[in-house]
Design an enzyme around this catalytic site. Structure first.
Site, mmCIF file in Angstrom:
data_model
loop_
_atom_site.group_PDB
_atom_site.id
_atom_site.type_symbol
_atom_site.label_atom_id
_atom_site.label_comp_id
_atom_site.label_asym_id
_atom_site.label_seq_id
_atom_site.Cartn_x
_atom_site.Cartn_y
_atom_site.Cartn_z
ATOM 1 C CG ASN A 9 -0.880 8.407 -4.633
ATOM 2 O OD1 ASN A 9 -0.890 9.140 -5.629
ATOM 3 N ND2 ASN A 9 -0.044 7.383 -4.512
ATOM 4 C CE LYS A 11 -1.811 4.482 -6.008
ATOM 5 N NZ LYS A 11 -1.756 3.046 -5.806
ATOM 6 C CG HIS A 95 3.720 5.081 -4.282
ATOM 7 N ND1 HIS A 95 3.469 3.946 -5.016
ATOM 8 C CD2 HIS A 95 2.620 5.298 -3.515
ATOM 9 C CE1 HIS A 95 2.252 3.497 -4.709
ATOM 10 N NE2 HIS A 95 1.720 4.295 -3.792
ATOM 11 C CD GLU A 97 1.283 2.513 -7.619
ATOM 12 O OE1 GLU A 97 1.156 3.727 -7.854
ATOM 13 O OE2 GLU A 97 0.384 1.827 -7.092
ATOM 14 C CD GLU A 165 1.163 3.535 0.181
ATOM 15 O OE1 GLU A 165 -0.022 3.877 0.224
ATOM 16 O OE2 GLU A 165 1.876 3.704 -0.810
ATOM 17 N N GLY A 171 -3.902 -1.671 -4.206
ATOM 18 C CA GLY A 171 -4.764 -1.876 -5.369
ATOM 19 C C GLY A 171 -5.264 -3.298 -5.525
ATOM 20 C CB SER A 211 -6.788 -2.536 -0.168
ATOM 21 O OG SER A 211 -6.210 -2.984 -1.378
#
Ligand code: 13P
Length: 252
Positions: A9, A11, A95, A97, A165, A171, A211
């Site tokens: 991904n 992003k 996701h 985010e 996730e 991240g 990560s």
């Protein structure tokens, strides 16, 4: 045995030129791998360019999001028909985010999942708890609700991929331990089994994300219920993404 999948991904990263360079290097670096599934999810603007690099290869294309209508007056949105037209086979849906910054709710995620499926694409449905939810001991409750709500009314489970996730691992360089991840993956498989039956649950691909690096993927993929990875940062460098794919292919 379930097929493994490693998806990158990207992003909101990469210009068209950068996306072409990375995808060419990933294609070259994995050309001898003939099992499992490799997926790249560049930003919308680079989808078609990456499609041209990877078409007729062993790598599939994914979008990072979409809107659940075919067309219409929805300024700024992109429909699944458009994504199919650019060569996408998958769409990442829900996701964290998008949940956090764009206030996506489970109901909208469910609409998207159904639309992706009815367009003939496959959703990679993301779920995961925040750090405070984990600290409160409600990880399974949160993830269970996300899974059930995202899949509400879905019958076509054959084309679904789930990505667990944990938000606190994205991240941050702080990945879930293999056992922490395995526990949640097993739980997801269990609730899918309750709703859809054991054989559907056993065939479902469940990816871990958060990560993931070439150094930690080996122990994660050794877990029975972890079928691959959804990779952010480490998928932006061909060398590290290829390293992750090689480790997975070696162990599976
Ligand atoms: P990182 O691998 O950068 O933690 O991102 C994970 C992720 O969000 C993939 O969708």
């Amino acid at each position: 045995m379930r097929r493994w999948m490693v998806a990158g991904n990207w992003k909101m990263h990469t210009t068209i030129g950068e996306a072409e360079t990375i995808s060419k290097a990933i294609k070259e670096g994995t050309k001898d791998i003939d099992k499992g599934e490799i997926v790249l999810a560049p930003p919308y603007t680079a989808l078609y360019a990456v499609h041209k690099v990877i078409k007729d290869s062993h790598i599939a294309l994914a979008a990072q999001n979409m809107y659940f209508q075919d067309k219409g007056a929805y300024t700024g949105e992109v429909s699944p028909i458009m994504l199919k037209d650019t060569g996408c086979a998958y769409v990442i849906v829900g996701h964290s985010e998008r949940r956090k910054y764009f206030y996506e709710k489970d109901e909208e995620i469910n609409e998207k999942v159904k639309k992706v499926l009815s367009t003939g694409l496959k959703p990679i449905v993301c779920v995961g708890e925040t750090e405070s939810e984990r600290e409160k001991g409600i990880t399974e409750f949160v993830v269970g609700m996300q899974v059930k709500k995202a899949l509400f009314g879905v019958t076509d489970m054959e084309h679904i991929v789930i990505a667990y996730e944990p938000v606190w691992a994205i991240g941050t360089g702080k990945n879930a331990t293999p056992m922490e991840a395995e526990t949640v993956h097993r739980f997801i498989r269990h609730i899918i089994g309750d709703v859809y039956g054991d054989s559907v649950a056993q065939n479902l691909q469940i990816l871990y994300g958060g990560s993931v690096t070439p150094d930690n993927i080996g122990a994660l993929i050794a877990m029975e219920d972890i079928d691959g990875a959804l990779v952010g940062g480490a998928s932006l460098k061909a060398e590290s993404f290829t390293g992750i794919i090689r480790k997975v292919a070696e162990k599976r």
